[in-house]
Design a protein around this motif. Structure first.
Motif, PDB file in Angstrom:
ATOM      1  N   THR A   1       0.558  -1.079   0.081  1.00 20.42           N
ATOM      2  CA  THR A   1      -0.317  -0.052   0.186  1.00 20.42           C
ATOM      3  C   THR A   1       0.897   1.381  -0.091  1.00 20.42           C
ATOM      4  O   THR A   1       0.331   2.371  -0.429  1.00 20.42           O
ATOM      5  N   HIS A   2       2.067   1.020   0.437  1.00 22.92           N
ATOM      6  CA  HIS A   2       3.082   2.460   0.519  1.00 22.92           C
ATOM      7  C   HIS A   2       3.427   2.568  -0.923  1.00 22.92           C
ATOM      8  O   HIS A   2       3.524   3.716  -1.313  1.00 22.92           O
ATOM      9  N   TYR A   3       3.659   1.588  -1.931  1.00 26.31           N
ATOM     10  CA  TYR A   3       4.332   1.793  -3.220  1.00 26.31           C
ATOM     11  C   TYR A   3       3.514   1.699  -4.400  1.00 26.31           C
ATOM     12  O   TYR A   3       3.542   2.256  -5.194  1.00 26.31           O
ATOM     13  N   ILE A   4       2.222   1.040  -4.178  1.00 30.56           N
ATOM     14  CA  ILE A   4       1.510   0.831  -5.428  1.00 30.56           C
ATOM     15  C   ILE A   4      -0.032   1.122  -5.067  1.00 30.56           C
ATOM     16  O   ILE A   4      -0.612   0.873  -3.961  1.00 30.56           O
ATOM     17  N   GLY A   5      -0.562   2.076  -5.932  1.00 29.35           N
ATOM     18  CA  GLY A   5      -1.810   2.519  -5.820  1.00 29.35           C
ATOM     19  C   GLY A   5      -2.844   1.904  -6.927  1.00 29.35           C
ATOM     20  O   GLY A   5      -2.702   0.834  -7.416  1.00 29.35           O
ATOM     21  N   ASP A   6      -3.933   2.580  -7.131  1.00 28.53           N
ATOM     22  CA  ASP A   6      -5.030   1.957  -7.939  1.00 28.53           C
ATOM     23  C   ASP A   6      -4.455   1.957  -9.346  1.00 28.53           C
ATOM     24  O   ASP A   6      -3.636   2.553  -9.745  1.00 28.53           O
ATOM     25  N   SER A   7      -4.568   0.689 -10.024  1.00 29.96           N
ATOM     26  CA  SER A   7      -4.358   0.430 -11.413  1.00 29.96           C
ATOM     27  C   SER A   7      -2.815   0.010 -11.478  1.00 29.96           C
ATOM     28  O   SER A   7      -2.361   0.440 -12.581  1.00 29.96           O
ATOM     29  N   GLY A   8      -2.147   0.046 -10.495  1.00 28.11           N
ATOM     30  CA  GLY A   8      -0.683  -0.149 -10.484  1.00 28.11           C
ATOM     31  C   GLY A   8      -0.077   1.385 -10.371  1.00 28.11           C
ATOM     32  O   GLY A   8       1.341   1.488 -10.766  1.00 28.11           O
ATOM     33  N   ARG A   9      -0.849   2.522 -10.211  1.00 27.34           N
ATOM     34  CA  ARG A   9       0.061   3.663  -9.997  1.00 27.34           C
ATOM     35  C   ARG A   9       0.938   3.662  -9.061  1.00 27.34           C
ATOM     36  O   ARG A   9       1.153   3.342  -7.760  1.00 27.34           O
ATOM     37  N   VAL A  10       2.240   4.213  -9.267  1.00 31.06           N
ATOM     38  CA  VAL A  10       3.298   4.615  -8.531  1.00 31.06           C
ATOM     39  C   VAL A  10       3.170   5.417  -7.417  1.00 31.06           C
ATOM     40  O   VAL A  10       2.957   6.650  -7.700  1.00 31.06           O
ATOM     41  N   LEU A  11       3.377   5.193  -6.125  1.00 29.65           N
ATOM     42  CA  LEU A  11       3.133   5.976  -4.961  1.00 29.65           C
ATOM     43  C   LEU A  11       4.447   6.603  -4.306  1.00 29.65           C
ATOM     44  O   LEU A  11       4.569   7.399  -3.573  1.00 29.65           O
ATOM     45  N   ASP A  12       5.495   5.798  -4.547  1.00 29.44           N
ATOM     46  CA  ASP A  12       6.991   5.952  -4.138  1.00 29.44           C
ATOM     47  C   ASP A  12       7.686   5.632  -5.169  1.00 29.44           C
ATOM     48  O   ASP A  12       7.947   4.449  -5.594  1.00 29.44           O
ATOM     49  N   ARG A  13       8.807   6.406  -5.573  1.00 27.71           N
ATOM     50  CA  ARG A  13       9.553   6.004  -6.579  1.00 27.71           C
ATOM     51  C   ARG A  13      10.586   5.134  -6.366  1.00 27.71           C
ATOM     52  O   ARG A  13      11.282   4.612  -7.311  1.00 27.71           O
ATOM     53  N   GLN A  14      10.729   4.391  -5.359  1.00 26.29           N
ATOM     54  CA  GLN A  14      11.442   3.521  -5.208  1.00 26.29           C
ATOM     55  C   GLN A  14      11.065   2.027  -6.107  1.00 26.29           C
ATOM     56  O   GLN A  14      12.073   1.356  -6.232  1.00 26.29           O
ATOM     57  N   ILE A  15       9.980   2.119  -6.461  1.00 24.71           N
ATOM     58  CA  ILE A  15       9.399   0.836  -7.032  1.00 24.71           C
ATOM     59  C   ILE A  15       9.302   1.305  -8.633  1.00 24.71           C
ATOM     60  O   ILE A  15       8.988   2.512  -9.033  1.00 24.71           O
TER      61      ILE A  15
END
Length: 280
Positions: A142-156
């Protein structure tokens, strides 16, 4: 009776050593480190916090196999994206799924994959294993991946974020709720290493005791031996506490397996060919 005993002894002697010592209990595993590539001359200051030298080391790119009679489990899945192969110019690269063939295992045989964290060199290969359930910390997801695979933190990596999201939509991603959870018989995952937001490591029951597969929560044996945190961490003190905790989980400190140290294959030279069985 003597003939029967002699025959049994001869048959046993003809078996490979790994087969003779294979676990017979579904909660008891054989643990292997499998090297699928090498990155040469990596700076030590990027691995050991506070290192001010100009030292460099080779990085062993590894996945780890945990095998019991009923489970073929990987810790991490490596990478196979061409952009990563091109960018990092790794030597001796083979697909992680192909590296398993050294132990007679096909990609389709893998039942489960424990993802220690979402970095490309540990998660990009998840889609190589079509039948595996995937175990990832809920807070990591939940920290890194949002809806539809949206990036929430650029480490991923963005491609990996979409891939993992799609795997979750397919029902293959199992989110683990926190620390000290036994996810499979004989395998418990722990948090606190803080390499990423909610990275995890695994304690594995074997016939010789408990092995800790640290992955990148400990990069090198030197982190453990010098009591130095990894260079890339959300919280260096938490990383040191995790290292200390690993010593209490493992049956012996030498059964703590770091994430990228080529010395793993020196300390555990058998069976060889880029494969190390972790045992007393």
């Amino acid at each position: 009776m003597k003939i029967a005993l002699l025959l049994a002894a001869l048959l046993g002697a003809a078996l490979p050593a790994a087969a003779q010592s294979a676990p017979t209990d579904d909660s008891t595993y054989a643990v292997y480190a499998i090297r699928y590539a090498t990155i040469h001359r990596f700076p030590m200051r990027a691995l050991i916090a506070g290192d001010t030298t100009h030292r460099r080391t080779d990085l062993a790119m590894m996945i780890w196999l945990l095998r019991s009679p009923g489970h073929v489990v990987l810790v991490d899945a490596g990478f196979h994206g061409q952009k990563f192969i091109t960018q990092w110019k790794s030597d001796g690269y083979v697909r992680p799924s192909d590296a398993l063939a050294r132990l007679g295992i096909k990609a389709a045989d893998v039942t489960d994959i424990i993802v220690s964290h979402i970095h490309w060199d540990h998660a990009d290969g998840l889609d190589l294993f079509p039948n595996a359930r995937i175990w990832l910390q809920r807070d990591e997801y939940t920290h890194y991946i949002g809806d539809s695979g949206r990036v929430l933190d650029r480490q991923i990596d963005s491609t990996d974020a979409v891939m993992i999201w799609r795997l979750r939509q397919a029902g293959r991603v199992h989110l683990v709720d926190g620390d000290a959870k036994e996810i499979l018989p004989g395998i418990t995952v722990y948090t606190g290493g803080k390499h990423t937001y909610a990275s995890q490591y695994a304690g594995v029951h074997t016939a010789q005791g408990t092995v800790v597969v640290a992955s990148d929560n400990v990069y090198l044996y030197e982190n453990l031996e010098r009591h130095r945190p990894i260079a890339e961490s959300y919280d260096s003190l938490s990383n040191l506490r995790a290292q200390a905790r690993m010593r209490t989980i493992a049956s012996d400190p030498r059964l703590i397996v770091p994430g990228h140290d080529p010395a793993v294959f020196v300390r555990f030279p058998k069976p060889g060919n880029g494969v190390a069985r972790i045992r007393e």
